[in-house]
Scaffold this motif. Structure first.
Motif, PDB file in Angstrom:
ATOM      1  N   GLN A   1       0.924  -1.234   0.028  1.00 25.64           N
ATOM      2  CA  GLN A   1       0.060   0.050   0.085  1.00 25.64           C
ATOM      3  C   GLN A   1       1.026   1.250   0.083  1.00 25.64           C
ATOM      4  N   SER A   2       1.950   1.264   0.737  1.00 28.90           N
ATOM      5  CA  SER A   2       2.859   2.313   0.907  1.00 28.90           C
ATOM      6  C   SER A   2       3.523   2.514  -0.555  1.00 28.90           C
ATOM      7  N   ALA A   3       3.788   1.448  -1.503  1.00 31.42           N
ATOM      8  CA  ALA A   3       4.276   1.809  -2.594  1.00 31.42           C
ATOM      9  C   ALA A   3       3.438   2.258  -3.678  1.00 31.42           C
ATOM     10  N   VAL A   4       2.224   1.959  -3.498  1.00 34.29           N
ATOM     11  CA  VAL A   4       0.989   2.630  -4.218  1.00 34.29           C
ATOM     12  C   VAL A   4       0.647   4.135  -3.920  1.00 34.29           C
ATOM     13  N   SER A   5       0.873   4.364  -2.649  1.00 30.40           N
ATOM     14  CA  SER A   5       0.674   5.746  -2.231  1.00 30.40           C
ATOM     15  C   SER A   5       1.729   6.555  -2.629  1.00 30.40           C
ATOM     16  N   MET A   6       2.736   6.044  -2.669  1.00 34.22           N
ATOM     17  CA  MET A   6       4.225   6.954  -3.008  1.00 34.22           C
ATOM     18  C   MET A   6       3.925   7.396  -4.594  1.00 34.22           C
ATOM     19  N   GLN A   7       3.527   6.059  -5.329  1.00 35.90           N
ATOM     20  CA  GLN A   7       3.452   6.309  -6.940  1.00 35.90           C
ATOM     21  C   GLN A   7       2.381   7.606  -7.194  1.00 35.90           C
ATOM     22  N   LEU A   8       1.286   7.534  -6.111  1.00 34.83           N
ATOM     23  CA  LEU A   8       0.231   8.590  -6.438  1.00 34.83           C
ATOM     24  C   LEU A   8       0.809   9.839  -6.181  1.00 34.83           C
ATOM     25  N   LYS A   9       1.603   9.892  -4.850  1.00 32.99           N
ATOM     26  CA  LYS A   9       1.958  11.251  -4.647  1.00 32.99           C
ATOM     27  C   LYS A   9       2.983  11.670  -5.493  1.00 32.99           C
ATOM     28  N   ARG A  10       3.780  10.839  -6.253  1.00 33.09           N
ATOM     29  CA  ARG A  10       4.839  11.230  -7.272  1.00 33.09           C
ATOM     30  C   ARG A  10       4.219  11.839  -8.366  1.00 33.09           C
ATOM     31  N   LEU A  11       2.913  11.115  -8.845  1.00 28.89           N
ATOM     32  CA  LEU A  11       2.300  11.628  -9.909  1.00 28.89           C
ATOM     33  C   LEU A  11       1.450  13.094  -9.906  1.00 28.89           C
ATOM     34  N   GLU A  12       1.076  13.295  -8.457  1.00 36.10           N
ATOM     35  CA  GLU A  12       0.621  14.432  -8.164  1.00 36.10           C
ATOM     36  C   GLU A  12       1.369  15.516  -8.225  1.00 36.10           C
ATOM     37  N   GLU A  13       2.894  15.056  -7.639  1.00 33.51           N
ATOM     38  CA  GLU A  13       3.920  16.110  -7.780  1.00 33.51           C
ATOM     39  C   GLU A  13       4.311  16.682  -9.064  1.00 33.51           C
ATOM     40  N   VAL A  14       4.427  15.682 -10.066  1.00 29.60           N
ATOM     41  CA  VAL A  14       4.839  16.045 -11.371  1.00 29.60           C
ATOM     42  C   VAL A  14       3.778  16.761 -12.090  1.00 29.60           C
ATOM     43  N   LEU A  15       2.416  16.536 -11.725  1.00 29.33           N
ATOM     44  CA  LEU A  15       1.509  17.213 -12.540  1.00 29.33           C
ATOM     45  C   LEU A  15       1.172  18.678 -11.914  1.00 29.33           C
ATOM     46  N   GLY A  16       1.601  18.603 -10.329  1.00 27.76           N
ATOM     47  CA  GLY A  16       1.312  19.912  -9.805  1.00 27.76           C
ATOM     48  C   GLY A  16      -0.210  20.041  -9.599  1.00 27.76           C
ATOM     49  N   LEU A  17      -0.825  18.769  -9.464  1.00 32.71           N
ATOM     50  CA  LEU A  17      -2.344  18.899  -9.165  1.00 32.71           C
ATOM     51  C   LEU A  17      -2.911  17.762  -8.227  1.00 32.71           C
ATOM     52  N   ASN A  18      -3.829  17.933  -7.722  1.00 36.47           N
ATOM     53  CA  ASN A  18      -4.448  17.068  -6.439  1.00 36.47           C
ATOM     54  C   ASN A  18      -5.514  16.230  -7.415  1.00 36.47           C
ATOM     55  N   LEU A  19      -5.136  14.918  -7.478  1.00 38.80           N
ATOM     56  CA  LEU A  19      -5.841  14.148  -8.355  1.00 38.80           C
ATOM     57  C   LEU A  19      -6.870  13.133  -7.611  1.00 38.80           C
ATOM     58  N   LEU A  20      -6.805  13.095  -6.343  1.00 43.17           N
ATOM     59  CA  LEU A  20      -7.425  12.322  -5.501  1.00 43.17           C
ATOM     60  C   LEU A  20      -7.980  13.174  -4.241  1.00 43.17           C
ATOM     61  N   ASP A  21      -9.420  13.012  -3.967  1.00 35.88           N
ATOM     62  CA  ASP A  21     -10.012  13.516  -2.904  1.00 35.88           C
ATOM     63  C   ASP A  21      -9.815  12.606  -1.730  1.00 35.88           C
ATOM     64  N   ARG A  22      -8.988  13.208  -0.487  1.00 32.01           N
ATOM     65  CA  ARG A  22      -8.681  12.667   0.422  1.00 32.01           C
ATOM     66  C   ARG A  22      -9.426  12.940   1.839  1.00 32.01           C
ATOM     67  N   SER A  23     -10.506  13.657   1.555  1.00 31.07           N
ATOM     68  CA  SER A  23     -11.161  14.253   2.677  1.00 31.07           C
ATOM     69  C   SER A  23     -12.148  13.309   3.287  1.00 31.07           C
ATOM     70  N   ASN A  24     -12.440  12.142   2.632  1.00 28.71           N
ATOM     71  CA  ASN A  24     -13.277  11.124   3.063  1.00 28.71           C
ATOM     72  C   ASN A  24     -12.644   9.701   3.463  1.00 28.71           C
ATOM     73  N   ARG A  25     -13.159   8.887   3.826  1.00 31.70           N
ATOM     74  CA  ARG A  25     -12.362   7.515   4.142  1.00 31.70           C
ATOM     75  C   ARG A  25     -12.379   6.620   2.585  1.00 31.70           C
ATOM     76  N   SER A  26     -13.530   6.982   1.854  1.00 35.96           N
ATOM     77  CA  SER A  26     -13.272   6.162   0.497  1.00 35.96           C
ATOM     78  C   SER A  26     -12.512   7.234  -0.435  1.00 35.96           C
ATOM     79  N   VAL A  27     -11.947   6.722  -1.219  1.00 34.37           N
ATOM     80  CA  VAL A  27     -10.863   7.669  -2.085  1.00 34.37           C
ATOM     81  C   VAL A  27     -11.911   8.016  -3.292  1.00 34.37           C
TER      82      VAL A  27
END
Length: 283
Positions: free
Chosen positions: A32-58
């Motif tokens: 799970q940590s590897a997937v989370s890290m990849q998502l964070k890397r993608l958002e950093e490259v784009l400079g955008l938030n792709l996922l809404d993490r305000s709720n428990r469900s993604v």
């Protein structure tokens, strides 16, 4: 220049499709940590938030929804490239038979496109007469053949139908001579129809050249020593259709048929058949 990584895109698509990081990690055989890290890397490259993490469900943000379509296409294209270039399923040889008088201009473009799609496949092109190609096909020596015929046999498909035209030298006068001098291949199926049309019109003729060589036919006709009949639009550039103003009879309609795709199995032959179909139907 910033570049997107296919691995991070694959993780993003998996999270979007499966509804969470945990399920995506199991699907991708990652932590799970590897997937989370990849998502964070993608958002950093784009400079955008792709996922809404305000709720428990993604869930996806507006930018994430837009990105998802691009990500799917890029992952699919990556997988297609890897499959086509490395998968042995798309490796082998196809034997394609085409009458020599209809090879140009369509076949070179078809082979070029097919080679781009399946670079590990080899295509052996055989050019011959329709009768010879049909015999080879019946013996299993060709996978797909094209033919020029007035009819269609079972298992075949008509790609297009074009008229035969009288062909002579550029600016030539051989069509005015009587008896009309003809130049034909020994096994050419157009010859009988052309002679029948002349006789029905009461025009005297003589067979000036009978050969098995296409080069001999082209050289003799281009020297204005006789006429040949070719499918409309298929004559070489150094020959031209005769503008006889009705002095010569009209010739028959010829079908360009394809055999082999109906009995073909697998994507490769089907794709080659599709390219041939498209090429000849747009002539």
């Amino acid at each position: 220049m910033r570049n997107l990584d296919i691995t991070t895109l694959r993780s993003f698509v998996a999270v979007a499709d499966l509804g969470g990081v945990t399920r995506a990690a199991g699907h991708l055989h990652l932590t799970q940590s590897a997937v989370s890290m990849q998502l964070k890397r993608l958002e950093e490259v784009l400079g955008l938030n792709l996922l809404d993490r305000s709720n428990r469900s993604v869930s996806l943000t507006a930018a994430g929804q837009q990105m998802l379509g691009y990500a799917r296409r890029m992952v699919d294209m990556n997988d297609e490239v890897m499959a086509r270039l490395t998968d042995q399923t798309f490796e082998g040889e196809i034997v394609l038979g085409v009458p020599h008088d209809i090879v140009l201009p369509a076949v070179p473009h078809v082979l070029q496109r097919f080679n781009t799609m399946f670079p590990r496949m080899k295509v052996q092109l055989i050019t011959s007469f329709t009768r010879d190609l049909k015999a080879k096909y019946q013996r299993g020596e060709c996978d797909i053949i094209l033919t020029t015929e007035t009819g269609l046999e079972p298992g075949g498909e008509t790609l297009t139908a074009l008229p035969l035209k009288w062909v002579g030298a550029s600016g030539g006068s051989a069509w005015r001579q009587r008896p009309l001098r003809l130049v034909f291949g020994r096994h050419c199926i157009f010859r009988a129809g052309a002679i029948a049309a002349l006789e029905a019109a009461g025009i005297d003729w003589e067979l000036a050249v009978e050969t098995e060589s296409d080069r001999t036919i082209e050289a003799t006709v281009s020297a204005d020593m006789g006429l040949n009949a070719m499918i409309d639009g298929m004559q070489p550039r150094h020959l031209e259709q005769v503008d006889h103003g009705g002095a010569l009879p009209e010739l028959t309609l010829q079908k360009i048929n394809m055999y082999g795709v109906e009995r073909a199995r697998g994507e490769v032959l089907a794709q080659l058949g599709g390219l041939l179909r498209q090429a000849y139907q747009t002539l």
